[in-house]
Structures are given as structure tokens and as C-alpha cells.
Write a protein that holds these residues in place. Structure first.
Motif, PDB file in Angstrom:
ATOM      1  N   MET A 185       0.837  -1.194   0.000  1.00  7.75           N
ATOM      2  CA  MET A 185       0.000   0.000   0.000  1.00  7.75           C
ATOM      3  C   MET A 185       0.877   1.250   0.000  1.00  7.75           C
ATOM      4  O   MET A 185       0.626   2.206  -0.725  1.00  7.75           O
ATOM      5  N   TYR A 186       1.903   1.180   0.828  1.00  4.27           N
ATOM      6  CA  TYR A 186       2.831   2.309   0.908  1.00  4.27           C
ATOM      7  C   TYR A 186       3.453   2.593  -0.450  1.00  4.27           C
ATOM      8  O   TYR A 186       3.510   3.737  -0.915  1.00  4.27           O
ATOM      9  N   LEU A 187       3.929   1.521  -1.113  1.00  2.00           N
ATOM     10  CA  LEU A 187       4.610   1.699  -2.392  1.00  2.00           C
ATOM     11  C   LEU A 187       3.667   2.325  -3.424  1.00  2.00           C
ATOM     12  O   LEU A 187       4.040   3.259  -4.131  1.00  2.00           O
ATOM     13  N   THR A 188       2.449   1.786  -3.473  1.00  3.26           N
ATOM     14  CA  THR A 188       1.492   2.318  -4.443  1.00  3.26           C
ATOM     15  C   THR A 188       1.239   3.804  -4.194  1.00  3.26           C
ATOM     16  O   THR A 188       1.305   4.622  -5.109  1.00  3.26           O
ATOM     17  N   GLU A 189       1.002   4.117  -2.938  1.00  3.38           N
ATOM     18  CA  GLU A 189       0.635   5.489  -2.646  1.00  3.38           C
ATOM     19  C   GLU A 189       1.806   6.440  -2.822  1.00  3.38           C
ATOM     20  O   GLU A 189       1.655   7.533  -3.355  1.00  3.38           O
ATOM     21  N   ALA A 190       2.984   5.991  -2.404  1.00  2.00           N
ATOM     22  CA  ALA A 190       4.154   6.856  -2.532  1.00  2.00           C
ATOM     23  C   ALA A 190       4.423   7.140  -4.006  1.00  2.00           C
ATOM     24  O   ALA A 190       4.782   8.257  -4.382  1.00  2.00           O
ATOM     25  N   ARG A 191       4.221   6.136  -4.845  1.00  2.00           N
ATOM     26  CA  ARG A 191       4.463   6.347  -6.279  1.00  2.00           C
ATOM     27  C   ARG A 191       3.463   7.343  -6.850  1.00  2.00           C
ATOM     28  O   ARG A 191       3.804   8.146  -7.714  1.00  2.00           O
ATOM     29  N   GLU A 192       2.237   7.290  -6.339  1.00  3.84           N
ATOM     30  CA  GLU A 192       1.257   8.276  -6.801  1.00  3.84           C
ATOM     31  C   GLU A 192       1.716   9.690  -6.439  1.00  3.84           C
ATOM     32  O   GLU A 192       1.648  10.596  -7.253  1.00  3.84           O
ATOM     33  N   HIS A 193       2.199   9.845  -5.219  1.00  6.64           N
ATOM     34  CA  HIS A 193       2.668  11.171  -4.806  1.00  6.64           C
ATOM     35  C   HIS A 193       3.842  11.622  -5.668  1.00  6.64           C
ATOM     36  O   HIS A 193       3.941  12.784  -6.043  1.00  6.64           O
ATOM     37  N   LEU A 194       4.734  10.682  -5.981  1.00  3.71           N
ATOM     38  CA  LEU A 194       5.898  11.031  -6.800  1.00  3.71           C
ATOM     39  C   LEU A 194       5.473  11.490  -8.176  1.00  3.71           C
ATOM     40  O   LEU A 194       6.027  12.446  -8.729  1.00  3.71           O
ATOM     41  N   GLN A 195       4.500  10.782  -8.739  1.00  7.37           N
ATOM     42  CA  GLN A 195       4.030  11.172 -10.068  1.00  7.37           C
ATOM     43  C   GLN A 195       3.445  12.568 -10.046  1.00  7.37           C
ATOM     44  O   GLN A 195       3.687  13.369 -10.950  1.00  7.37           O
ATOM     45  N   LYS A 196       2.694  12.855  -8.975  1.00 10.82           N
ATOM     46  CA  LYS A 196       2.130  14.188  -8.861  1.00 10.82           C
ATOM     47  C   LYS A 196       3.242  15.212  -8.767  1.00 10.82           C
ATOM     48  O   LYS A 196       3.173  16.279  -9.359  1.00 10.82           O
TER      49      LYS A 196
END
Lengths: 606, 120
Positions: free
Chosen positions: A9-20
Motif C-alpha cells: 500500500m505504501y509503495l502504491t501510494e508513494a508512487r502516486e505522490h511522486l508522479q504528482k
């Protein structure tokens, strides 16, 4: 608390933040006074820091904190410099690498160098994969136990960890340094180190610590493979979950209704119950698909950054537009689209746009399909040049080239082996040609169209199904068996008269809409006996590698929506099988991938 | 050559105790300092092989002195002298580069073992 289950979950969410963050940085670069953009960037960095810290990913948290501090300065000024943007982008890259470390269960790489202000180059150097362990280094599991009487056991363990780190590379440690520093009674240490020392040598290092009551050094037990891989996760709104519960409830009621109707031989009630069941299942199907749907944003999000970097590298001035990013697609399709999209954009930058231009990626819904288009306003492609090139490469005959329509000539770029060495550049010459893009799109049950006007630009248009899990197929008979063809691959079905068949060389052909199409027998492809041709022949018209063909089958059995199941190993190794499905009557039907089958045939024929 | 030790402690009694232990083990006393400030000055002047550093001292604390020395010589071998209940400070010192620590009340064997180990 066991945090491992939160990792995915952390990885998915962190990647979303990075993309933003990447997207924001690129847009702020174009408008450095974008105060609200800088604020948003600050919030993204803050979120990453908070998430990483609660997971105990210290390096990531430190870097998030550093970026937050770094941004705070510009937030107060209300504007940002382009050097700062470069540095922030390098920071984003470094976090991405840290996420990869975590994903691969490696210890996080250090961010100290980056945060202490070393130039961004240092960060990219750190991104290089770690060299393979030297052949004579091995992994050792070390466990240490302190005597009950030891004073300041936590500090003692800390000394021992430092000692371990001098013997080799400390891979992991339980409790970790951070946990020890938090305090509390700890008298045991389990660690894994990578070292050139023998187990016995490591052991003897700790035997002159009178504080240590027990030392154990051994080769680590291999982790059971497969257990460590983390499945993809998806976030689902609670509202959707409530609907699932509701539907499940209705299905249970329906079951009782059917059971009692069957018990009483109440045929009318049974029929009503079945109708109701059909509606419920359809509804459930629709809702389940919803769970798999993700906005296209999740793959297009990284594109602005890509375009920016490529534009910089090639020295071209490129305006990038994204439209329809809220359109949703099945996540399995989206994942497969990342590389094709990147390739088409690289192509547009390399071959499409000369000096400056615009690239637009747009998505829209067309009935039950999603259209995704990459368009540039560059030089366009010249059909004649493409024809000539294909003939030179021996991909088509000059006779074929002459009769080929302009539209078909454009599709030639998708033939394997079309792209030439002279076209290979740093940007798009990665060994991926348009043939790979086309194959990827078709594997998803989609279609790729290319149209181009010289001096006016090129458009690559992908027509994609909403979901890969459930597709519409055409069922055809062959040698008393039923096989399925994805409907997206079927252009037309028709019955032709035997006397309409002509021969051209060894190839049997027939005339369709003033075009001569080669006829290929499905029985022949599948190695089944070929009986004498009947008077009426059933033909499926399909397109293979940009060329239309007529596939001869024994007969048609209608269209159906089927749930595609992937084939288990080793059946999945067979080329030409796109999956399997189970029909309502229990029959197993294979879904054929016509292109894959013909490729196999062509290869074995060579 | 026997190792040369710099003893840093604000209590004369402690310095004498350590001096006796080290001399008994055949080591040489390079010098003594009574506070953190003096520790750095003596370290620069004497370049000892090992420093024993008390934590609570006037002027500059043992941890500050440790940091001062580590900045000048990242190879410095420093052993902290702590009392029970100073564990968190010891950990801070270790994070800052102290090689090991000894706990008061000192026992000869313990001191000899720790110091022998860090000098090995």
C-alpha cells in the motif's frame, strides 16, 4: 506491529505522490511564479515524509524532510528557480530508487550525499545498481544474546551493530538501530551481513565480548520463493464495497428462491428466479469491473516529465498537452500501455517534430471502447517513402507496394524489421519498434491505427477494450471443436462460394471489395485434417501485421461475452493461445491469437 | 610500544583509578584532562591512541568533546565512561563515533577487556 502488510500500500501510494510531484514540477517550470503549485509540491513532499516515517523507512523520510525544507524557502518567496527544479527532480528520482530498494527488500540506499548538497549527478550515480557481491562474499545470519547482568544493554547492542558493520555490509538488523535508540530493554540481536569472512571468523570476533552470552553465525535460510512477492494492490471506495455486500445479500435471497422453486417444481418461479439471477450477475460484473478501473492519469502522469527530459536532450521545443486523463480503463490494460505510450512519444519527438511542435495525448470513450491517441504536428510520414523502404527491406514486393493504399502504407512501420539503423537514436532506438507497440496493443484485444499527413503531423490511435478480463468473442467450429477469436480482431465474417477461390502462385486467394486477400485455413494452422472443400466456405476476415487475410473455418457459432482465464503453465508457453474460457455448458474453449499463430507458422516455415 | 591513553574525567579520584588500571595492564598514560575543553586541547597536543571520556563534565560535556575530537580526527578511538542511567547519552555518543563504553563502578577486567578490544 507487523508493517509488512502495509508495504504494498505504501509503495502504491508513494508512487502516486511522486508522479504528482513530477507533473507539478514540469508545470511549475513553465510558470515559476505558480505559488499554489509550489504549495502543492510542498504538501506532496510532506505526505511522502510522513508515510515513510510511519513505515520506518528512514532514508526516504529524511529525503522527504529535506525536500520539504528545500521547498519551504521557495514557498516563502513565491517563486522557484530552474536549478531548484532540476534538484527537486533529482530528488524525485532518488525517492523512486528508494522505493525500488524497499520493493526489492533491500536496505534503503543512503540519501546523506544528496541532502548534504552534492550535485544531482551524485544522485544518479547512486541509482546505478549495486555491483554484484564479489564472488567470495557470502551472506551470514548472526544472532547475539547479551548476559542478563549487562549494564546499558541497548548501548551495548549499538556497539555490537557498529562492530558488525565493520565486518562487512550490514543488510538488515532486528532490532534496528532506530528501534534501539528509542530505548527499552533489548538483549537480543538478529542481523544479516554480507562479508568475505567465514562464519567462524565472525563468531570469534564476538567471543571476546564478555557481555555476549551466546553467538550464533550461520548461512541464512533461503526465503521461500513466491512468498515474498507482493501482489498489486488497489484502493476501493467503501461505497463500492457496500454495494458488493448488498449484491451478495440479494444473491443469497435469490438462491433460496431458486431452491424453493426447484423443490416445488414451480417452473414459473424458477424462470423468474433465473431472470433475477441474470440481472444480479450482470450488475455484479459491472461493479467488479469498476474495482479494476483506474483513471488513465496513472500512466499519463509520468509523461510530462518524460517529454520535458527528451525535449531537453534533443534540444527541441515541445509543447505537451494531455486531454481526457480522467477516462478510466482496466488496470491490467493500463499497466501494459506504459511502454507503448512512451515509445510513441519518443517516436514523435525523434521522427515527428523537427525543431518545435506540439504533442497531444488524448483519451476518450467511444461506446464500450476507449480511444487513446498520441498526435504530433510534425513532419508527418510520406507513404511513398515508406513503400520504397519496405520494398528495399524485402518486407513487401514492389507489386504489393504499387497496389497498396496510402493508409496501408503507413501501417508498414509496424512490420517487424521495418525500423532501420539510420533511424536509431538515443531517444527511440531502444530496440523497441512500432511492431512491439502494435503487438502489445493487440495482445490487449485492441487495435492500432496510424494516420499521417506530410508536413501536418502523425496520429497513433489505440482502440482499447474497457477490460481484458471479459471480452466479446466469435465462436467458430473447426474439426468439430469450438474455438474463440476476440471480436476486436474480426473485421467481417462471410460465406463465399467455392468457385470464388482463385490461386496466385501457391497461395489461394479470393476477391473481396476489389482486393485480393490470401486465404489461410485454420485447420491447416492447427495441424488438423483438411477435408475436400464444401460448396460454401466460411471465412473470417482479420488483419495480421497490417494485412488483411481470410481465415477459413468450418462454421460460425455466434458471439459471446466470455471471461478470459489465463492459461496455466506449461500450456501458456504455446504461442497462438490467448487464454481460455469455460462456456455455460462446461466446455473449455481456447481463445486464439491469430497473429501469434501465424508468426509461429512463419517461423517454423523458415 | 604500549598504547598511550588520555584519561578525561572531572573527578581526580576517577582519573587516579583509571590510571592505576591502565598502568597495571602495561599501558602508558599520555595525559589527563579535567573537562571537555581541556580534552580537545590535550588530544591535539598528545595524539593519544585512546581516550577514555567521562560524560558529565563542566565547560564542555563528554559528548561535545567527543564531537570536537571526531571532527578533527575521524579515526580517534574514544571509549565513553558512563554511570548506570546514562544509557541514552551513551547511545548518542556511539552514534557520534565513540567506539565503546565502560560503566561505573569500574572493574579492572571490564576496563581492560573493552580497551583491549577497541585497540585490537
Amino acid at each position: 506491529m507487523d508493517m509488512s502488510k502495509y508495504k504494498a500500500m505504501y509503495l502504491t501510494e508513494a508512487r502516486e505522490h511522486l508522479q504528482k510531484m513530477s507533473a507539478l514540477l514540469v508545470s511549475i517550470e513553465a510558470d515559476p511564479h505558480n505559488r499554489s503549485g509550489i504549495d502543492a509540491l510542498f504538501r506532496e513532499a510532506h505526505s511522502i515524509k510522513g508515510m515513510a516515517a510511519s513505515m520506518g523507512y528512514q532514508q526516504t523520510a529524511d529525503l522527504g524532510h529535506y525536500l520539504e525544507d528545500f521547498l519551504d524557502h521557495f514557498r516563502q518567496q513565491g517563486q522557484i528557480t530552474s536549478e531548484a527544479i532540476d534538484r527537486l527532480l533529482a530528488g524525485v528520482d532518488l525517492i523512486e530508487s528508494l522505493l525500488e530498494d524497499i520493493d526489492a527488500e533491500r536496505p534503503e540506499r543512503s540519501v546523506v550525499g544528496f541532502c548534504s548538497g552534492q550535485p544531482a549527478v551524485a544522485a544518479t550515480e547512486q541509482k546505478e545498481p549495486e555491483p554484484n557481491p564479489v564472488a567470495d562474499e557470502s551472506h551470514l545470519q548472526v544472532s547475539l544474546q547479551l548476559h542478563e547482568s549487562v549494564a546499558s544493554p541497548a548501548a551495548r547492542l549499538l556497539v555490537l551493530i557498529k562492530q558488525l558493520a565493520t565486518l562487512g555490509k550490514l543488510l538488515n538488523c532486528e532490532p534496528s538501530e532506530e528501534m534501539i535508540l528509542r530505548g527499552g530493554e533489548v538483549r537480543r540481536l538478529n542481523a544479516e551481513i554480507q562479508t568475505r569472512l567465514e562464519a567462524q571468523e565472525v563468531k570469534s570476533c564476538f567471543e571476546n565480548y564478555s557481555e555476549v552470552s551466546r553467538v550464533n553465525v550461520s548461512a541464512p535460510q533461503a526465503k521461500p520463493s513466491g512468498n515474498t512477492s507482493v501482489g498489486a494492490t488497489v484502493r476501493v471506495g467503501t461505497e463500492l464495497l457496500d454495494r458488493f455486500i448488498g449484491l451478495t445479500g440479494e444473491l443469497i435471497t435469490n438462491r433460496y428462491m431458486l431452491q424453493s422453486a426447484a423443490g416445488e417444481k414451480d417452473w414459473k418461479g424458477l424462470k423468474e428466479g433465473l431472470d433475477r439471477l441474470a440481472r444480479l450477475v450482470k450488475n455484479l460484473h459491472h461493479q467488479v469491473l469498476q474495482v479494476r478501473m483506474m483513471p488513465i492519469d496513472s500512466v499519463t502522469g509520468r509523461l510530462p516529465r518524460l517529454v520535458r527530459d527528451l525535449a531537453r536532450k534533443t534540444g527541441k521545443e515541445i509543447q505537451f498537452n494531455l486531454e481526457g486523463t480522467g477516462i478510466e480503463l482496466d488496470r491490467a490494460i493500463l499497466e501494459e500501455l506504459t511502454d507503448p505510450l512512451i515509445h510513441m512519444i519518443r517516436n514523435a519527438i525523434d521522427h515527428g517534430i523537427a525543431k518545435q511542435g506540439t504533442i497531444t495525448v488524448r483519451a476518450w470513450r467511444q461506446r464500450d471502447q476507449v480511444m487513446l491517441q498520441v498526435a504530433d504536428d510534425g513532419m508527418g510520414m510520406d507513404p511513398d517513402a515508406l513503400r520504397r523502404h519496405a520494398v528495399e527491406k524485402g518486407l513487401i514486393s514492389s507489386a504489393q507496394a504499387e497496389v497498396m493504399r496510402d493508409y496501408d502504407a503507413l501501417q508498414l512501420i509496424c512490420l517487424p524489421g521495418f525500423s532501420t539503423a539510420s533511424q536509431i537514436t538515443d531517444t527511440s532506438g531502444r530496440g523497441v519498434g512500432m511492431d512491439v507497440v502494435k503487438a502489445a496493443v493487440e495482445k490487449l484485444g485492441g487495435v492500432l491505427h496510424i494516420d499521417s499527413v506530410p508536413e501536418n503531423g502523425t496520429r497513433f490511435t489505440l482502440k482499447l477494450p474497457l477490460s481484458v478480463a471479459i471480452i466479446k468473442v466469435l465462436l467458430v467450429n473447426v474439426d468439430h471443436k469450438l474455438v474463440a477469436l476476440p471480436i476486436t480482431r474480426v473485421l467481417q465474417t462471410l460465406e463465399i462460394d467455392r468457385n470464388q477461390i482463385q490461386t496466385s502462385g501457391k497461395q489461394r486467394v479470393f476477391s473481396h471489395n476489389e482486393e485480393l486477400l490470401p486465404l489461410i485455413s485454420l485447420r491447416k494452422i492447427l495441424g488438423l485434417p483438411i477435408p475436400r472443400a464444401s460448396e460454401q466456405i466460411s471465412v473470417v476476415i482479420s488483419e495480421i501485421l497490417g494485412r488483411k487475410i481470410g481465415l477459413v473455418v468450418d462454421g460460425f457459432s455466434g458471439q459471446k461475452e466470455v471471461f478470459v482465464q489465463s492459461l496455466p503453465h506449461p500450456v501458456d508457453l504455446l504461442r497462438g493461445l490467448g487464454g481460455g474460457t469455460i462456456l455455460g455448458d462446461g466446455r473449455i474453449v481456447f481463445i486464439l491469437d491469430i497473429q501469434g499463430m501465424l508468426e509461429k507458422r512463419r517461423r517454423s516455415g523458415e | 610500544m604500549p598504547p598511550r591513553v588520555l584519561i578525561v574525567d572531572d573527578a581526580l579520584f576517577m582519573r587516579n583509578l583509571l590510571r592505576d588500571i591502565f598502568l597495571g595492564a602495561g599501558w602508558e598514560i599520555a595525559g589527563e584532562a579535567a573537562d571537555g575543553q581541556e580534552a580537545l586541547e590535550k588530544y591535539r597536543e598528545l595524539q593519544p591512541d585512546l581516550v577514555t571520556m567521562d560524560i558529565v563534565m563542566p565547560q564542555r560535556s563528554g559528548i561535545e568533546a567527543l564531537q570536537d575530537i571526531m571532527v578533527e580526527d575521524s579515526e580517534a578511538v574514544i571509549v565513553m565512561c558512563s554511570a548506570l542511567g546514562q544509557e541514552s547519552m551513551v547511545m548518542e555518543a556511539i552514534q557520534n563515533g565513540a567506539k565503546d563504553f565502560i560503566v561505573k563502578p569500574f572493574q579492572q577486567e571490564q576496563v581492560v577487556e573493552v580497551v583491549g578490544r577497541v585497540l585490537a
